[in-house]
Write an enzyme that holds these catalytic residues in place. Sequence first.
Site, short mmCIF file in Angstrom:
data_model
loop_
_atom_site.label_atom_id
_atom_site.label_comp_id
_atom_site.label_asym_id
_atom_site.label_seq_id
_atom_site.Cartn_x
_atom_site.Cartn_y
_atom_site.Cartn_z
N ASP A 138 40.56 84.41 38.93
CA ASP A 138 41.33 83.25 38.15
C ASP A 138 41.22 82.07 38.76
OD1 ASP A 138 43.33 81.94 36.47
OD2 ASP A 138 43.87 83.83 35.88
N ASN A 165 37.32 79.54 35.06
CA ASN A 165 38.36 79.81 35.76
C ASN A 165 37.78 79.37 37.15
OD1 ASN A 165 41.33 79.99 35.08
ND2 ASN A 165 40.62 82.26 34.46
N GLU A 217 50.32 78.07 34.84
CA GLU A 217 48.98 77.39 35.05
C GLU A 217 49.01 76.19 35.48
OE1 GLU A 217 46.05 77.94 35.71
OE2 GLU A 217 45.15 79.97 34.75
#
Length: 291
Positions: free
Chosen positions: A197, A146, A16
């Site tokens: 996301d 997100n 991430e």
Amino acid sequence: MNDVTILSETPCRLGEGPAYDPSRETLFWFDITECRRYALHLPSQEQSVLDLPEMASAMAVIDAGRDLILTETGLHVLDNATGALTPHVAVEADNPVTRSNDARLHRSGAFWFGTMGKKAEDGAGAIYRYFRGTVEKLYDRVTIPNAICFSPDGATAFFTDTQINRLMRVAVDPATGALAGEPEIIHDHSAGKGGLDGAATDADGRIWNTRYGAGALDCYDPDGSRLLTIDMLAVQVTCPAFVGDGLIAVTSAWQTLDAAARAADPHAGKTFLVRTDVRPKFEPAVAFAEL
């Protein structure tokens, strides 16, 4: 033409927070659950890893020698020469349920970031704004924050709660990144495949969003219309970041995949490079203040 290749072979359980620093010509990203920050110097392709004392998910550049690291207990200053991590502002440090998640920098240097439950507990998280030493809560009762990103002129912020799967747009102050309006839905993906996301905007204001569980990188115009979908090399792609002209790095994860699923998705957790013809928008340094 959109070409997808592997940029880093390192498989992250939960890759991430990719962040590119043009001055260092280096891409950084995190393996959240494994408490690591990776760094890849693009010209030499030399990769290194920094082990962290707790889960971390994103960063912002302070200056030539320091980065601001977003962790499960708040914001910390990292001395890149020594690896020392110094607490800066505590955020939910007394809440063992939550950790940090998505983040992005506004053109003013304001740092928007989100928290969420470590087990994605309903409504356990929030979205915050850091600016010159101060943290304010913008939204609460968020499950999986997100897609935080901003228009090039700094007048608009975008975000989502992946559990709800609706891409939101809200007016912000171009000079400070502070809220200046009420959010509205611009794309409803609640009935679609995969979860919205991480995201980044390009120099022309288009939104590039990874679709977790669908193996896709989607491009939207600022009103939420989907313009393009690029098939990725792993199913659980998590976040994009521009790393050069027409170049987008994309992180991914292998979490939740059992042995059979990982065998069927052999590049899960790796970091990818997407070649496009779009103009990049790079992140500014954070609007930092010593406390």
